[in-house]
Design an enzyme around this catalytic site. Sequence first.
Site, short mmCIF file in Angstrom:
data_model
loop_
_atom_site.label_atom_id
_atom_site.label_comp_id
_atom_site.label_asym_id
_atom_site.label_seq_id
_atom_site.Cartn_x
_atom_site.Cartn_y
_atom_site.Cartn_z
N LYS A 58 1.06 -1.33 -0.07
CA LYS A 58 -0.03 0.11 -0.01
C LYS A 58 0.76 1.21 0.25
O LYS A 58 0.54 2.33 -0.59
CB LYS A 58 -0.95 -0.12 1.17
CG LYS A 58 -2.37 -0.63 0.75
CD LYS A 58 -2.14 -2.16 0.62
CE LYS A 58 -2.25 -2.74 -0.58
NZ LYS A 58 -2.53 -4.25 -0.33
N GLY A 188 -0.19 -13.89 -13.36
CA GLY A 188 -1.17 -13.96 -12.34
C GLY A 188 -1.96 -12.62 -12.31
O GLY A 188 -1.22 -11.80 -11.67
N GLY A 190 -4.41 -11.89 -10.43
CA GLY A 190 -5.24 -11.98 -9.07
C GLY A 190 -5.05 -10.60 -8.33
O GLY A 190 -4.41 -9.61 -8.72
N ILE A 192 -2.67 -9.60 -5.78
CA ILE A 192 -1.39 -9.19 -5.81
C ILE A 192 -0.74 -8.89 -6.99
O ILE A 192 -0.14 -7.83 -7.14
CB ILE A 192 -0.48 -10.57 -4.95
CG1 ILE A 192 -1.20 -10.61 -3.55
CG2 ILE A 192 0.73 -10.27 -4.94
CD1 ILE A 192 -0.72 -11.68 -2.78
N ALA A 276 3.14 -14.15 -9.32
CA ALA A 276 1.99 -14.08 -8.47
C ALA A 276 0.63 -14.66 -8.46
O ALA A 276 -0.17 -14.33 -8.84
CB ALA A 276 1.56 -12.43 -8.25
N GLY A 278 -0.56 -16.91 -6.44
CA GLY A 278 -1.41 -17.25 -5.43
C GLY A 278 -0.52 -17.66 -4.10
O GLY A 278 1.07 -17.68 -4.14
N ASP A 319 -3.82 -17.42 7.80
CA ASP A 319 -3.81 -18.06 6.17
C ASP A 319 -3.37 -19.63 6.38
O ASP A 319 -3.54 -20.26 5.29
CB ASP A 319 -2.51 -17.26 5.55
CG ASP A 319 -2.74 -15.83 4.75
OD1 ASP A 319 -3.94 -15.41 5.28
OD2 ASP A 319 -1.99 -15.34 4.28
N HIS A 451 -23.46 15.25 2.19
CA HIS A 451 -23.23 15.88 0.96
C HIS A 451 -22.32 16.66 0.74
O HIS A 451 -22.28 17.80 1.79
CB HIS A 451 -24.65 16.30 0.52
CG HIS A 451 -24.59 17.02 -1.06
ND1 HIS A 451 -24.45 16.12 -2.15
CD2 HIS A 451 -24.75 18.13 -1.50
CE1 HIS A 451 -24.38 16.88 -3.19
NE2 HIS A 451 -24.53 18.10 -2.78
C1 LIG Z 1 2.08 -8.50 -1.64
C2 LIG Z 1 0.84 -8.78 -0.79
C3 LIG Z 1 -0.03 -7.86 -0.48
C4 LIG Z 1 -1.02 -8.34 0.51
N1 LIG Z 1 -2.23 -7.13 0.53
C5 LIG Z 1 -3.18 -7.52 1.25
C6 LIG Z 1 -3.84 -6.63 1.71
O1 LIG Z 1 -4.10 -5.47 1.08
N2 LIG Z 1 -5.09 -6.84 2.55
C7 LIG Z 1 -5.13 -8.12 2.99
O2 LIG Z 1 -6.07 -8.32 3.89
N3 LIG Z 1 -4.33 -8.92 2.98
C8 LIG Z 1 -3.10 -8.86 2.03
N4 LIG Z 1 -2.28 -9.77 1.85
C9 LIG Z 1 -2.43 -11.07 2.66
C10 LIG Z 1 -2.02 -10.86 3.92
O3 LIG Z 1 -0.60 -10.53 4.04
C11 LIG Z 1 -2.22 -12.25 4.72
O4 LIG Z 1 -3.30 -12.61 4.57
C12 LIG Z 1 -1.97 -12.17 6.12
O5 LIG Z 1 -0.55 -11.63 6.36
C13 LIG Z 1 -2.12 -13.63 6.89
O6 LIG Z 1 -1.59 -13.41 8.11
P1 LIG Z 1 -1.26 -14.63 9.05
O7 LIG Z 1 -1.00 -13.88 10.43
O8 LIG Z 1 -2.02 -15.52 8.91
O9 LIG Z 1 0.27 -15.03 8.66
P2 LIG Z 1 1.56 -14.22 8.26
O10 LIG Z 1 1.27 -12.72 7.93
O11 LIG Z 1 2.28 -14.88 6.93
O12 LIG Z 1 2.50 -14.64 9.54
C14 LIG Z 1 2.90 -15.76 9.83
C15 LIG Z 1 3.96 -15.56 10.83
O13 LIG Z 1 4.35 -16.88 11.31
C16 LIG Z 1 5.83 -16.90 11.54
N5 LIG Z 1 5.85 -18.52 11.51
C17 LIG Z 1 5.82 -19.28 10.32
N6 LIG Z 1 6.02 -20.39 10.89
C18 LIG Z 1 6.30 -20.35 12.27
C19 LIG Z 1 7.10 -21.19 13.16
N7 LIG Z 1 7.11 -22.56 12.79
N8 LIG Z 1 7.68 -20.73 14.51
C20 LIG Z 1 7.64 -19.37 14.61
N9 LIG Z 1 7.09 -18.49 13.60
C21 LIG Z 1 6.55 -18.91 12.41
C22 LIG Z 1 6.16 -16.30 9.98
O14 LIG Z 1 7.36 -16.03 10.14
C23 LIG Z 1 5.22 -15.22 10.08
O15 LIG Z 1 5.83 -14.09 10.95
C24 LIG Z 1 -1.09 -9.52 1.15
C25 LIG Z 1 -0.23 -10.49 0.87
C26 LIG Z 1 0.78 -9.90 -0.09
C27 LIG Z 1 1.91 -11.12 -0.23
#
Ligand SMILES: Cc1cc2nc3c(=O)[nH]c(=O)nc-3n(C[C@H](O)[C@H](O)[C@H](O)COP(=O)(O)OP(=O)(O)OC[C@H]3O[C@@H](n4cnc5c(N)ncnc54)[C@H](O)[C@@H]3O)c2cc1C
Length: 475
Positions: A58, A188, A190, A192, A276, A278, A319, A451
Amino acid sequence: MVDTYDVVVIGGGPAGYPAALRAAQNGLKVACVDAWKNRDGSNALGGTCLNAGCIPSKALLESSELVYRAQHEFAVHGINTAGVSVDLAAMQKRRATIVRNMTAGIGSLFKAGGVTPIFATGRLLANHRVEVNADDGAKSEILARHVILASGSVPTELKSLPFDHQVILDSWDALELPAVPPKLCVIGAGVIGLELGSVWRRLGSQVVILEALDNFLAIADQQLASEAARHFKKQGLDIRLGAKVTAAKVTAGSVTVSYTDKKGEQSLLVDKVIVAVGRKPYTHNLLAADCGVALDERGFIQVDEHCHTAAENVWAVGDCVRGPMLAHKGKEEGLAVADRIAGRYAHVNYDVIPSVLYTAPEIAWVGQTEEQVKASGVDYKVGVFPFAASGRARAMEASAGFAKIIAARASDTLLGVHIVGPMAGELIAEATLAMEFQGTTEDLQRTIHAHPTLAESLHEAALAADKRAIDIMNR
Ligand SMILES: Cc1cc2nc3c(=O)[nH]c(=O)nc-3n(C[C@H](O)[C@H](O)[C@H](O)COP(=O)(O)OP(=O)(O)OC[C@H]3O[C@@H](n4cnc5c(N)ncnc54)[C@H](O)[C@@H]3O)c2cc1C
């Protein structure tokens, strides 16, 4: 002695860190184990979203949009911008500063909220034990009453184009490019791919986006998708549908991408490729064989509707579990689980999760597309209001697009709201709230909207659904 917590969260992204903070707000003793490593080797909280996703993208979308507007749109306001130029290093520095401040902010919130951060890799063992593997190879164990898995996702790699992070890039690489690639291929179309393609197009790249599907933005309402496609084309994004990439050959810093489309074999010579296509759930080394947590056939951690896994008191959010890969979906799951652990009521409404593409025009929606409503057999009505009829949009010189409302004919209940146009990502919040409260078009019609605002477009679209719009002709 083994450290013991009420809750251990593995993963400090937008699903994990809010879960940790809420659990601490609920009076529980909490640790958050996170393994994120920046490219310079430093640790940071915030996961993909803050470090390599939502926030840095962003930041660059905003900067590049200002460049585009200065070059193409300011003149009509009577602002002479001859000589506008881009300092990419300064733009990237701003992006990095925003990320650093935001991720440091989570550290401060943890400190204030009483969450213990542990920068290490966590692995779930049997009986709520978590193995903590530090960077220096040291291993230890902590014990928890509850464990929340929030390990996130990683970009999907194409077998024919493995990432080399120099020429064949993932989305994180694409956010940190030090120079504008003259020719860029994005694989892709999508969310991203379109956002990253937009950034580099606005900064001067020639961008070709290859999309394997025949439909543009198949997940979106198709009326919205075709309006957006028209504008992207005008901006010079060359989006090729039905284009299936078969191979890529890197030679002397450039790359030839081969793909097939309706006409047969095609190829494209570019400087960089962004893949990109997915993201996939990340659970590498997360689960010991006897921990009791199962994965589904696509690699997601299996959970029930309350985000509980097959192992007692082990939860998973964000995720790494089913559902849209969106930061706000993960956050709600994290908060809900932290409340459930504390014995409080919690509910995630998976039917009302907004989606936003931060392109120009922005694209946002919540609920069902018209195609989905039609397929469900429900009798429905549609109201559409073009931003061209909005005084505020006209004043902003941003009159592309429309707001579209779909409601059940019999009950008047909102089924889906779709917006392509200025600030669509902000406007969708009103529709989301209305849908969360099972609102109707009448609710929107009877709500006074200031408005002149862009939000009036939702008011008028709701009126249009009953052929009672004021600022457009009702058909
Ligand atoms: C370029 C891009 C743009 C995006 N834009 C948007 C947007 O505008 N809006 C939106 O809603 N979503 C967006 N997303 C998606 C969004 O980033 C994800 O949906 C979100 O980050 C998921 O959150 P999470 O906490 O599940 O996982 P993550 O953010 O992936 O965090 C997981 C964390 O767990 C850590 N981890 C993993 N395994 C272990 C382990 N065994 N021990 C300790 N730590 C671990 C990782 O290092 C990481 O820090 C975007 C993604 C990308 C790539």
